[in-house]
Design an enzyme around this catalytic site. Structure first.
Site: not given
Ligand code: H2U
Ligand code: ZN
Length: 350
Positions: A54, A57, A117, A157, A165, A168, A170, A172
């Site tokens: 990943c 990670c 993760h 997203n 994608s 994990h 996250h 933006q």
């Protein structure tokens, strides 16, 4: 059977999105029995707490060759494939009003919400979500210290179905030199309302919704989550601050705690709805930066989830939606009822 009295609950109608000025077509008669409470036997995803492959990670190497630190809470880095770049030379094109282009400059960042993760926002402790709110606030402050940045979009997203994608947890941040389309629409509508009524559009809307109660999902001292009257995605929601603040940087410590806890409730209800890690695109809308005062602007967050009836049956925004305007079958009131009925204890923990 013919009837004479127009009913929002059963008759086809359009609703106005007061933030954008756009309409949604609601066709409640098409879904007389919409709720099967369908739960499918899809394999539960069992991710490891650490995945050596990943790119988010701790201690792993990213696409640009950088190594992530052994971080313990959140981790922020400049997107290795940034959609906007800060060093682009200024420029514009206008050929007879037919071919029009303007330079777009910006800074794109990725925020890992947790070193783990295997987690997602609803599975994180409120204190850990609160730490993410702190990071959002700090990044917002730092990015707006560049005078040429005019707008900062914080978003997440989530889910492969949304084109995400990596599972994990996250989000933006894209900070840029111009004001994007959705924001221009919302700015204009909020300004017009503020000039006419002397209060923010969302102050008035929130007050009215809190009285009606039908679309409210959760409420605490600082925030309300609700299904907006004009929702176009089946389970679309909004989080609105009770105080009309222009930027996330205006939130107090108490408000940041309250934001974390309402986000935990909202995302937990989402996961529990179809017993799946609920996909969505979510993000905050706030006033432009480095452009003066915007007393009409009222901070809020949108959640646009694509699922319609189960963990795999998705609403497609195609056909009429692409060519005319969004359309929905179940009413926002019905969606609100379903979300309120969902437990606030995550299904994986019971
Ligand atoms: P999603 O949230 O849509 O999955 O996007 C994750 C971002 O992470 C994506 O914009 C970036 C991609 O450019 N990324 C890196 O910055 N470094 C990497 O090593 C892989 C992905
Ligand atoms: Zn990971």
């Amino acid at each position: 059977m013919k009837h004479t009295e127009f009913e929002l609950a059963s008759d086809p109608h359009t609703r106005l999105n007061i933030l954008t000025g756009e309409r949604v077509l609601v066709s409640p008669h098409r879904s007389k029995r919409p709720w099967q409470g369908q739960v499918e036997d899809i394999p539960q995803d069992s991710r490891p707490a650490y995945d050596p492959k990943c790119y988010l990670c701790p201690t792993n190497v990213r696409a640009d060759g950088d190594t992530n630190p052994d971080y313990k809470a959140s981790f922020v880095f400049v997107n290795d494939f940034s959609a906007l770049l800060s060093e682009t030379p200024d420029g514009a094109v206008n050929e007879d009003d037919l071919f029009v282009a303007d330079v777009a400059k910006g800074i794109c960042k990725v925020i890992s919400f947790s070193p783990r993760h295997d987690l997602t926002l609803p599975e994180m402790e409120v204190a850990a979500i609160r730490a993410v709110v702190d990071v959002w606030q700090q990044e917002y402050r730092d990015l707006s210290s560049n005078g040429w940045i005019k707008y900062i979009q914080i978003f997440e997203n989530k889910g492969a179905i949304m084109g995400c994608s990596n599972p994990h947890p996250h989000g933006q941040i894209w900070a840029q030199n111009g004001i994007p389309e959705e924001l221009q629409k919302e700015s204009l509508r909020q300004k017009t309302y503020f000039e006419k009524y002397g209060k923010t559009l969302l102050t008035a809307y929130l007050q009215a919704e809190l009285q009606k109660e039908v679309r409210i999902i959760d409420e605490n001292d600082s925030f309300v989550s609700l299904v907006p009257f004009w929702a176009s995605w089946p389970y679309e929601m909004m989080v609105v601050s009770k105080r009309a603040v222009q930027h996330i940087t205006d939130f107090t410590g108490q408000e940041k705690d309250d934001l974390a806890s309402i986000l935990k409730l909202l995302t937990t209800r989402y996961d529990n709805l179809f017993k799946t890690s609920f996909p969505y695109s979510a993000g905050m809308h706030q006033a432009p930066v480095n452009s003066g005062d915007f007393p009409e602007w009222h901070w809020h967050m949108h959640f646009y989830p694509p699922l319609l009836r189960s963990a795999t049956v998705k609403k497609f925004m195609v056909g009429y939606e692409m060519l005319a305007n969004p359309q929905r079958d179940i009413t926002p009131e019905f969606a609100a009822q379903q979300l309120r009925a969902c437990s606030t204890i995550h299904y994986k923990t019971v």
